[in-house]
Design an enzyme around this catalytic site. Structure first.
Site: not given
Length: 234
Positions: A20, A204, A179
């Site tokens: 990304g 995370d 995601e």
């Protein structure tokens, strides 16, 4: 060139790795590719082509979220004849045993996006990965002692959820992590009959609150990249 990619037809390889973050694309190209050059920087969405073990590979940033990523997926496939796209991205864990830096293969991608509802008139469509790429990734991980988890992921349109405990609903049904792009990739890959796989690194945890720094997200996670590059060999 296309509307959002400033490259000539032959400047992009048939295989494209897609983080990304465009700065992660830059780091990947400079770290792993030989003879890499930047073919596009429109809107700062960097794209590179180089060689890995003698094979041409491109690396292209996609931006965050399905709408942004779908623009690049579409143009790469339709304008540049790309045959294989591998997303290399980060994800948030939904389970205590899915830990920071764990690598996830997205076998399928649930989503709260309306992208597939618009196509299938509110009938559920299940976007899935390419089996050939899944098998190659699993074998590479096994042969190189890289632990891999595989399963369903959530491609969410929301980064900040109004209900911080909403993840528990998805976790109850076996979704490993969240995601923002895989469902869009798998849908467009199915439409145009190309190979696609999302390989994710947990950055995370919604369970423990642990987080990697933005520097770690941009410039580390090497094992994920190595898997993606090596399964692209002929």
């Amino acid at each position: 060139m296309s509307a959002h990619i400033d490259a000539k037809k032959n400047e992009i390889a048939e295989t494209v790795l897609m983080p990304g973050d465009p700065l992660r694309a830059k780091w990947m190209a400079e770290t792993f590719l030989d003879n890499a050059y930047c073919y596009s920087n429109i809107r700062g969405m960097l794209g590179y082509t180089g060689e890995f073990k003698g094979q041409r590979i491109s690396i292209q940033g996609s931006g965050m979220g399905i709408p942004s990523a779908m623009i690049y997926y579409h143009e790469l496939i339709k304008e540049y004849d790309v045959k294989r796209i591998i997303r290399v991205g980060t994800a948030g864990s939904y389970h205590e045993d899915v830990k920071i830096r764990d690598i996830i293969l997205a076998l399928s991608a649930s989503t709260n996006s309306g992208i597939n509802n618009a196509i299938f008139n509110d009938v559920s469509y299940a976007p899935t990965a390419n089996f050939n790429l899944i098998m190659k990734a699993a074998v590479y991980g096994q042969e190189n002692n890289i632990p891999i988890k595989a399963g369903n992921v959530l491609s969410s349109d929301q980064y900040y959820d109004e209900d911080p405990l909403d993840y528990k609903k998805w976790a109850k049904y076996g979704v490993l992590c969240v995601e923002m792009e895989a469902a869009g990739l798998y849908t467009i890959a199915a439409k145009y009959n190309i190979e696609a796989l999302a390989i994710l690194t947990i950055s995370d945890s919604l369970v423990t609150g642990e987080k990697c720094s933005f520097e770690e997200r941009e410039r580390t996670f090497e094992e994920m990249v190595k898997i993606a590059l090596n399964i692209c060999q002929y």
